[in-house]
Design a protein around this motif. Structure first.
Motif, PDB file in Angstrom:
ATOM      1  N   ASP A 291       0.858  -1.041   0.060  1.00 31.36           N
ATOM      2  CA  ASP A 291      -0.130   0.062   0.137  1.00 31.36           C
ATOM      3  C   ASP A 291       0.830   1.311  -0.057  1.00 31.36           C
ATOM      4  O   ASP A 291       1.730   1.544   0.895  1.00 31.36           O
ATOM      5  CB  ASP A 291      -0.954  -0.067   1.332  1.00 31.36           C
TER       6      ASP A 291
ATOM      7  N   GLN B 198       1.580   3.096   3.075  1.00 35.32           N
ATOM      8  CA  GLN B 198       1.918   2.578   4.316  1.00 35.32           C
ATOM      9  C   GLN B 198       3.297   1.899   4.158  1.00 35.32           C
ATOM     10  O   GLN B 198       3.645   0.726   3.870  1.00 35.32           O
ATOM     11  CB  GLN B 198       1.033   1.085   4.629  1.00 35.32           C
TER      12      GLN B 198
ATOM     13  N   HIS C 246       6.012   1.449   5.800  1.00 39.09           N
ATOM     14  CA  HIS C 246       6.798   0.715   6.830  1.00 39.09           C
ATOM     15  C   HIS C 246       6.029  -0.598   7.135  1.00 39.09           C
ATOM     16  O   HIS C 246       6.507  -1.387   8.001  1.00 39.09           O
ATOM     17  CB  HIS C 246       6.902   1.642   8.138  1.00 39.09           C
ATOM     18  N   ARG C 247       5.131  -0.909   6.452  1.00 37.31           N
ATOM     19  CA  ARG C 247       4.263  -2.129   6.815  1.00 37.31           C
ATOM     20  C   ARG C 247       5.021  -3.452   6.204  1.00 37.31           C
ATOM     21  O   ARG C 247       5.190  -3.176   4.959  1.00 37.31           O
ATOM     22  CB  ARG C 247       2.851  -2.030   6.469  1.00 37.31           C
TER      23      ARG C 247
ATOM     24  N   TRP D 262       3.726   9.123   0.406  1.00 37.62           N
ATOM     25  CA  TRP D 262       3.677   7.989  -0.305  1.00 37.62           C
ATOM     26  C   TRP D 262       4.892   7.362  -0.772  1.00 37.62           C
ATOM     27  O   TRP D 262       5.814   8.187  -0.875  1.00 37.62           O
ATOM     28  CB  TRP D 262       2.482   8.084  -1.292  1.00 37.62           C
TER      29      TRP D 262
END
Ligand SMILES: C[S@@+](CC[C@H](N)C(=O)[O-])C[C@H]1O[C@@H](n2cnc3c(N)ncnc32)[C@H](O)[C@@H]1O
Length: 247
Positions: A16, A19, A21-22, A72
């Motif tokens: 994503d 996101q 750092h996911r 982003w």
């Protein structure tokens, strides 16, 4: 000679963009995928070996997650690790990164020499961003983990900057999306502007070798022509891809 390193899950491995750092997979899998890419680059003679300090990379990743403002990014965790590792292995004294947006791509490269992931001493690591406000944010981000100024961001056109940079360029990272007419086709213009200061063995990294392959047609043809580049590998382990070439 051009070659491809491709994982069987490259089109299912998705992030994503909001996101950054996911985690997308177990760390062992990420390490194995990146090790495979490094082995391919080493086999082609682009890298002298495949070793980098995984603990230093994680310190770098943690500092970026803590300190950077990233609205982003399309830099997947695999790509972040690969960029860091290539720089940790090549150890470019001078680096130009073209089209750095908020600085996340730039620091994935420069983080091998500055901040908590530093493993060597560089001279000049420069991120170039044409939009002044983005360049300011990128510079703010970078300054939080590199107080020295060895890594810095300038607001400029990457073609102009590459043309006037007065020192050898050991690593060139290409990610600028150009204007309406050229789009990512600008990669070839930036490379040609830098070419005469790139010594034998210098490395060029071109992001989006997969999802912008059509727009990068001329650039990829140049990078894969053995008369121009000694070796080139298309690393396909996410939807963006990275063409890694050595002069
Ligand atoms: C799509 S972004 C790169 C983002 C990066 N791939 C990421 O995922 O974080 C491309 C950047 O190139 C910049 N750019 C476009 N043309 C440029 C040029 N001629 N010189 C320098 N930067 C340029 C744009 O302003 C934009 O910030």
């Amino acid at each position: 000679m051009a070659r491809t390193y491709q994982t069987d899950d490259w089109d299912r491995y998705r992030m994503d963009y909001g996101q950054p750092h996911r985690a997308l997979e177990p760390e062992e899998r990420e390490v194995a995928v990146v090790d495979g890419a490094l082995a391919a680059l080493s086999e082609e003679g682009i890298l002298p070996h495949t070793r980098y300090d995984g603990a230093k990379f994680l310190a770098h990743r943690e500092a970026v997650a803590r300190e950077f403002e990233i609205p982003w990014t399309a830099i997947t965790p695999r790509m972040q690790r690969l960029l860091y590792a290539i720089n940790a292995i090549v150890r470019p004294a001078n680096l130009i990164a073209a089209g750095v947006f908020c600085g996340n791509t730039f620091i994935s490269n420069a983080g091998a020499a500055v901040g908590p992931g530093a493993c060597y001493t560089a001279r000049q690591l420069v991120g170039v961003e044409i939009v002044a406000k983005e360049a300011e944010r990128a510079e703010r981000n970078v300054r939080r983990i590199d107080p020295t100024g060895v890594a810095r961001v300038v607001a400029d056109d990457a073609v102009d900057f590459a043309a006037k940079f007065a020192e050898p360029i050991h690593l060139l990272y290409l990610d600028a999306d150009g204007d309406e007419k050229r789009g990512k086709g600008i990669y070839l213009d930036i490379l040609q502007a830098a070419w005469d200061r790139m010594p034998a063995g210098s490395v060029v990294l071109a992001h989006n070798s997969v999802n912008c392959a059509e727009r990068l047609k001329d650039y990829l043809a140049f990078g894969r022509d053995p008369a121009e580049m000694r070796a080139s590998v298309n690393v396909i382990f996410d939807g963006e891809g990275l063409e890694v070439s050595a002069k």
